[in-house]
Design a protein around this motif. Structure first.
Motif, PDB file in Angstrom:
ATOM      1  N   ALA A  28       0.452   6.362   6.065  1.00 59.50           N
ATOM      2  CA  ALA A  28       0.844   4.842   6.058  1.00 59.50           C
ATOM      3  C   ALA A  28       0.946   4.450   7.575  1.00 59.50           C
ATOM      4  CB  ALA A  28       2.345   5.045   5.428  1.00 59.50           C
ATOM      5  N   LEU A  29       1.635   5.261   8.282  1.00 62.36           N
ATOM      6  CA  LEU A  29       1.446   4.968   9.763  1.00 62.36           C
ATOM      7  C   LEU A  29       0.020   4.720  10.483  1.00 62.36           C
ATOM      8  CD1 LEU A  29       4.223   7.338  10.953  1.00 62.36           C
ATOM      9  CD2 LEU A  29       4.567   4.867  11.491  1.00 62.36           C
ATOM     10  N   GLY A  30      -0.798   5.534  10.035  1.00 67.10           N
ATOM     11  CA  GLY A  30      -2.216   5.187  10.394  1.00 67.10           C
ATOM     12  C   GLY A  30      -2.670   3.904   9.936  1.00 67.10           C
ATOM     13  N   LEU A  31      -2.406   3.606   8.585  1.00 70.56           N
ATOM     14  CA  LEU A  31      -3.081   2.482   8.047  1.00 70.56           C
ATOM     15  C   LEU A  31      -2.257   1.344   8.635  1.00 70.56           C
ATOM     16  CD1 LEU A  31      -4.350   0.302   5.977  1.00 70.56           C
ATOM     17  CD2 LEU A  31      -2.581   0.828   4.436  1.00 70.56           C
ATOM     18  N   GLY A  38      -7.457  10.046  10.214  1.00 65.07           N
ATOM     19  CA  GLY A  38      -8.402   9.147  10.482  1.00 65.07           C
ATOM     20  C   GLY A  38      -8.969   8.707   9.187  1.00 65.07           C
ATOM     21  N   SER A  39      -9.570   9.753   8.259  1.00 65.52           N
ATOM     22  CA  SER A  39     -10.106   9.230   7.075  1.00 65.52           C
ATOM     23  C   SER A  39      -8.803   8.841   5.897  1.00 65.52           C
ATOM     24  CB  SER A  39     -10.899  10.516   6.381  1.00 65.52           C
ATOM     25  OG  SER A  39      -9.616  11.602   6.140  1.00 65.52           O
ATOM     26  N   GLU A  40      -7.724   9.325   6.261  1.00 65.55           N
ATOM     27  CA  GLU A  40      -6.747   8.566   5.133  1.00 65.55           C
ATOM     28  C   GLU A  40      -6.610   7.297   5.443  1.00 65.55           C
ATOM     29  OE1 GLU A  40      -3.816  12.699   5.080  1.00 65.55           O
ATOM     30  OE2 GLU A  40      -3.395  11.053   6.309  1.00 65.55           O
ATOM     31  N   THR A  41      -6.855   6.727   6.892  1.00 70.64           N
ATOM     32  CA  THR A  41      -6.793   5.348   7.312  1.00 70.64           C
ATOM     33  C   THR A  41      -7.865   4.594   6.877  1.00 70.64           C
ATOM     34  OG1 THR A  41      -5.463   5.888   9.132  1.00 70.64           O
ATOM     35  CG2 THR A  41      -6.639   3.864   9.304  1.00 70.64           C
ATOM     36  N   THR A  42      -9.174   4.966   6.995  1.00 70.70           N
ATOM     37  CA  THR A  42     -10.306   4.243   6.368  1.00 70.70           C
ATOM     38  C   THR A  42     -10.371   4.135   4.970  1.00 70.70           C
ATOM     39  OG1 THR A  42     -11.757   6.281   6.570  1.00 70.70           O
ATOM     40  CG2 THR A  42     -11.849   4.834   8.503  1.00 70.70           C
ATOM     41  N   ALA A  43      -9.849   5.241   4.295  1.00 69.99           N
ATOM     42  CA  ALA A  43      -9.904   5.107   2.769  1.00 69.99           C
ATOM     43  C   ALA A  43      -8.723   4.184   2.175  1.00 69.99           C
ATOM     44  CB  ALA A  43      -9.578   6.554   2.333  1.00 69.99           C
ATOM     45  N   SER A  44      -7.645   4.103   2.995  1.00 69.91           N
ATOM     46  CA  SER A  44      -6.659   3.190   2.665  1.00 69.91           C
ATOM     47  C   SER A  44      -6.802   1.635   2.883  1.00 69.91           C
ATOM     48  CB  SER A  44      -5.345   3.458   3.334  1.00 69.91           C
ATOM     49  OG  SER A  44      -4.818   4.906   2.927  1.00 69.91           O
ATOM     50  N   LEU A  45      -7.420   1.459   4.196  1.00 70.74           N
ATOM     51  CA  LEU A  45      -7.934   0.145   4.466  1.00 70.74           C
ATOM     52  C   LEU A  45      -9.130  -0.296   3.604  1.00 70.74           C
ATOM     53  CD1 LEU A  45      -7.618  -2.180   6.142  1.00 70.74           C
ATOM     54  CD2 LEU A  45      -9.245  -1.209   7.961  1.00 70.74           C
ATOM     55  N   ASP A  46     -10.136   0.547   3.344  1.00 73.70           N
ATOM     56  CA  ASP A  46     -10.852   0.036   2.371  1.00 73.70           C
ATOM     57  C   ASP A  46     -10.468  -0.326   0.853  1.00 73.70           C
ATOM     58  OD1 ASP A  46     -12.410   0.126   4.734  1.00 73.70           O
ATOM     59  OD2 ASP A  46     -13.432   2.184   4.098  1.00 73.70           O
ATOM     60  N   MET A  47      -9.702   0.624   0.367  1.00 70.34           N
ATOM     61  CA  MET A  47      -8.922   0.375  -0.693  1.00 70.34           C
ATOM     62  C   MET A  47      -8.208  -1.189  -0.867  1.00 70.34           C
ATOM     63  SD  MET A  47      -8.453   1.429  -3.820  1.00 70.34           S
ATOM     64  CE  MET A  47      -7.220   0.736  -5.272  1.00 70.34           C
ATOM     65  N   LEU A  48      -7.720  -1.538   0.205  1.00 69.66           N
ATOM     66  CA  LEU A  48      -7.213  -2.798   0.292  1.00 69.66           C
ATOM     67  C   LEU A  48      -8.195  -3.848  -0.055  1.00 69.66           C
ATOM     68  CD1 LEU A  48      -4.508  -2.265   3.023  1.00 69.66           C
ATOM     69  CD2 LEU A  48      -4.033  -3.200   0.604  1.00 69.66           C
ATOM     70  N   ARG A  49      -9.278  -3.725   0.778  1.00 72.64           N
ATOM     71  CA  ARG A  49     -10.445  -4.567   0.841  1.00 72.64           C
ATOM     72  C   ARG A  49     -11.092  -4.860  -0.699  1.00 72.64           C
ATOM     73  NH1 ARG A  49     -13.376  -2.107   5.939  1.00 72.64           N
ATOM     74  NH2 ARG A  49     -12.556  -3.759   7.648  1.00 72.64           N
ATOM     75  N   ALA A  50     -11.238  -3.493  -1.309  1.00 66.38           N
ATOM     76  CA  ALA A  50     -11.656  -3.574  -2.689  1.00 66.38           C
ATOM     77  C   ALA A  50     -10.766  -4.310  -3.709  1.00 66.38           C
ATOM     78  CB  ALA A  50     -11.854  -2.187  -3.178  1.00 66.38           C
ATOM     79  N   PRO A  69     -10.455  -8.432   9.221  1.00 64.71           N
ATOM     80  CA  PRO A  69     -10.050  -9.498   9.537  1.00 64.71           C
ATOM     81  C   PRO A  69      -9.226 -10.534   8.800  1.00 64.71           C
ATOM     82  CG  PRO A  69     -12.236  -9.535   8.515  1.00 64.71           C
ATOM     83  CD  PRO A  69     -11.754  -8.188   8.790  1.00 64.71           C
ATOM     84  N   TRP A  70      -8.926  -9.973   7.710  1.00 66.93           N
ATOM     85  CA  TRP A  70      -8.014 -10.908   6.727  1.00 66.93           C
ATOM     86  C   TRP A  70      -6.320 -10.238   6.830  1.00 66.93           C
ATOM     87  CZ3 TRP A  70      -7.004 -15.101   4.515  1.00 66.93           C
ATOM     88  CH2 TRP A  70      -5.776 -15.041   3.420  1.00 66.93           C
ATOM     89  N   PHE A  71      -6.452  -8.934   6.450  1.00 65.04           N
ATOM     90  CA  PHE A  71      -5.070  -8.230   6.383  1.00 65.04           C
ATOM     91  C   PHE A  71      -4.286  -8.059   7.654  1.00 65.04           C
ATOM     92  CE2 PHE A  71      -6.981  -6.590   2.260  1.00 65.04           C
ATOM     93  CZ  PHE A  71      -6.461  -7.093   1.426  1.00 65.04           C
ATOM     94  N   ARG A  72      -2.910  -7.986   7.547  1.00 65.27           N
ATOM     95  CA  ARG A  72      -2.054  -7.820   8.824  1.00 65.27           C
ATOM     96  C   ARG A  72      -0.973  -7.152   8.152  1.00 65.27           C
ATOM     97  NH1 ARG A  72      -5.839  -9.168  10.526  1.00 65.27           N
ATOM     98  NH2 ARG A  72      -6.662 -10.874  12.020  1.00 65.27           N
ATOM     99  N   LEU A  73      -0.497  -6.204   9.291  1.00 64.08           N
ATOM    100  CA  LEU A  73       0.741  -5.444   8.836  1.00 64.08           C
ATOM    101  C   LEU A  73       1.895  -6.349   8.894  1.00 64.08           C
ATOM    102  CD1 LEU A  73       1.978  -2.746   8.536  1.00 64.08           C
ATOM    103  CD2 LEU A  73       2.387  -2.682  11.167  1.00 64.08           C
ATOM    104  N   GLY A  74       2.846  -6.114   7.612  1.00 62.92           N
ATOM    105  CA  GLY A  74       4.000  -6.923   7.213  1.00 62.92           C
ATOM    106  C   GLY A  74       5.045  -6.212   7.675  1.00 62.92           C
ATOM    107  N   ALA A  75       5.144  -4.789   7.270  1.00 61.15           N
ATOM    108  CA  ALA A  75       6.320  -3.955   7.553  1.00 61.15           C
ATOM    109  C   ALA A  75       5.912  -2.244   7.249  1.00 61.15           C
ATOM    110  CB  ALA A  75       7.375  -4.373   6.446  1.00 61.15           C
ATOM    111  N   LEU A  76       6.572  -1.428   7.713  1.00 63.15           N
ATOM    112  CA  LEU A  76       6.246  -0.238   7.536  1.00 63.15           C
ATOM    113  C   LEU A  76       7.399   0.752   7.071  1.00 63.15           C
ATOM    114  CD1 LEU A  76       4.219   1.073  10.637  1.00 63.15           C
ATOM    115  CD2 LEU A  76       3.724   1.485   8.590  1.00 63.15           C
ATOM    116  N   SER A 129       0.842  -1.204  -0.125  1.00 62.96           N
ATOM    117  CA  SER A 129       0.128   0.052   0.001  1.00 62.96           C
ATOM    118  C   SER A 129       0.948   1.131   0.107  1.00 62.96           C
ATOM    119  CB  SER A 129      -0.868  -0.041   1.320  1.00 62.96           C
ATOM    120  OG  SER A 129      -1.660   1.353   1.178  1.00 62.96           O
ATOM    121  N   PHE A 130       0.642   2.241  -0.869  1.00 60.65           N
ATOM    122  CA  PHE A 130       1.563   3.415  -1.124  1.00 60.65           C
ATOM    123  C   PHE A 130       0.479   4.545  -0.974  1.00 60.65           C
ATOM    124  CE2 PHE A 130       2.691   7.225  -3.623  1.00 60.65           C
ATOM    125  CZ  PHE A 130       3.713   7.310  -3.143  1.00 60.65           C
ATOM    126  N   ALA A 131       0.854   5.347   0.046  1.00 59.38           N
ATOM    127  CA  ALA A 131      -0.134   6.738   0.461  1.00 59.38           C
ATOM    128  C   ALA A 131       0.742   8.022  -0.291  1.00 59.38           C
ATOM    129  CB  ALA A 131      -0.314   6.817   1.827  1.00 59.38           C
TER     130      ALA A 131
END
Length: 435
Positions: free
Chosen positions: A229-232, A189-201, A242-249, A133-135
């Motif tokens: 990125a830190l927020g995500l 906050g909204s950068e985080t939700t938008a980033s997480l939901d983009m991963l889901r999509a 429930p699926w994705f997990r943090l691998g590295a930052l 994921s790139f922000a």
């Protein structure tokens, strides 16, 4: 951070001459030749659900997908990256790029909305792909977004990660790209939700291309996107999906201590003067939209800018218009009250900045972390990175700082840090994936 001039004005004329050179020096998405808007193609598009549930407004539900372009071989990818000013030394695959539109929530997490983003996949890569994921950094126009620009500073890192074999994902953020409304700038906050939901999509769409996304996500971002990125990463580690997990930052050149370090540097004249004007204006306008900082613009902006500055950040004005529409100094822009509000935030602004500045302080990453920076950064002072490293160290995390050196892009050390760090993060993420 890293505000962006758009490649063209509303009448289609590219920025030229002294203005273009000045904009390139202070703005986040520089004009690396004529950026090409991504063309639309046939969409393989019926909506699909992810793990998001109806109770959270269907977050991550895929609304549509457009195939934007294909770079059929490594040579074509290399040419694309070089056109944007990036190195091509990590390219191994051709790539295919898609724009995804998906469901997410507003900055308050209360109402459903939509956002867009860029998904780039390697051609002839593995069936199971690691997600990256790139922000991206700040843009002024809705089109200053990864899914809206091709051969551009904003999309090149996404292409680079995909060409090395990853499923590269980049949210445009709320109010950018194809998203409705205004962009809530520096709202983690909204950068985080938008980033997480983009991963889901992206996970929902990937099987249509013959791919599956692995659980571990490598997270990076530049400038404004470093905090995103830190927020995500924080959300992934907390199990918000429930699926994705943090691998590295691997955040790059962020304003992690925006209120405590970046704003003082701006007000004290330690940053590029024009950058300081633009960031001061954007801070007051964007934070006011969410948190109500003033009753009238003339409380914080001097005439004639009190009547014009807010409109410059409506997502429809280009970077060139933003440069032309703002003064050269903070004294010309800010009233005494406006300067005092930024120097000594109180009330809603202070509360908002506490949230923005918590990206390094209020959690303990359990995944590998590297902080990328460049000495002499004229937009995001490196003391931000020092602050973040110290905060992580207090929490027991020894995150090394990687100084990418005296790298400039279009006369900007800040921009150059993104170019240099892209190759470095591609390699590091690849090494971690092979372990």
């Amino acid at each position: 951070m890293a505000i962006s001039p758009s490649p063209s004005s509303p009448v289609g004329m590219p920025c030229r001459g002294a203005l273009r050179a000045a904009a390139a020096a202070v703005c986040g998405l520089v004009l690396a030749g004529p950026a090409v808007a991504a063309p639309a193609a046939a969409a393989p598009a019926a909506p699909a659900r992810t793990q998001a549930q109806d109770g959270d407004h269907g977050r991550g539900t895929l609304v549509s997908a457009e195939k934007l372009y294909t770079l059929a071989d490594p040579q074509a990818v290399a040419a694309e990256l070089r056109a944007a000013g990036f190195a091509a030394d990590t390219v191994r695959h051709g790539v295919v790029a898609y724009r995804l539109v998906y469901r997410t929530v507003d900055p308050y997490g209360r109402r459903p909305t939509t956002a867009s983003g860029l998904l780039v996949l390697p051609l002839r890569g593995e069936r199971r792909l690691q997600a990256v994921s790139f922000a991206h950094g700040t843009g002024s126009h809705k089109d200053d977004s990864p899914s809206m620009r091709r051969a551009a500073f904003v999309s090149a890192p996404v292409v680079a990660h995909a060409s090395a074999g990853a499923a590269a994902v980049a949210p445009d953020y709320l109010g950018m790209g194809k998203g409705p409304g205004l962009h809530p700038w520096m709202d983690v906050g909204s950068e985080t939700t938008a980033s997480l939901d983009m991963l889901r999509a992206a996970r929902a769409f990937a099987p249509r291309t013959g791919h599956l996304l692995e659980r571990r996500v490598m997270v990076t971002g530049f400038s404004q996107g470093a905090s995103a990125a830190l927020g995500l990463g924080r959300a992934l580690q907390a199990g918000d999906d429930p699926w994705f997990r943090l691998g590295a930052l691997a955040p790059v050149s962020g304003a992690y201590d925006f209120g405590g370090t970046e704003l003082p540097a701006l007000l004290e004249g330690r940053l590029d003067p024009k950058s300081s004007v633009v960031y001061a204006a954007y801070t007051l306008v964007a934070f006011h939209r969410l948190h109500h900082l003033y009753d009238s613009p003339d409380e914080v902006f001097r005439a004639p800018y009190d009547a014009t500055v807010e409109a410059l950040f409506d997502g429809a004005h280009t970077g060139e218009q933003l440069m032309r529409g703002t003064p050269g100094t903070l004294d010309e822009l800010l009233t005494e009250h406006g300067r005092e509000l930024l120097a000594h935030p109180t009330g809603p602004l202070a509360a908002a900045l506490r949230s923005t500045d918590a990206v390094c302080t209020d959690w303990v990453p359990r995944a590998p972390v590297r902080l990328y920076t460049a000495g002499g950064d004229e937009q995001a002072v490196t003391a931000n990175t020092e602050h973040c490293r110290a905060a992580l160290l207090r929490n027991g995390v020894d995150a090394p700082v990687v100084d990418v050196g005296a790298v400039d892009h279009r006369g900007s050390r800040h921009l150059g840090s993104n170019v240099a760090a892209t190759s470095a993060t591609v390699r590091w993420f690849g090494e971690l994936h092979r372990r």
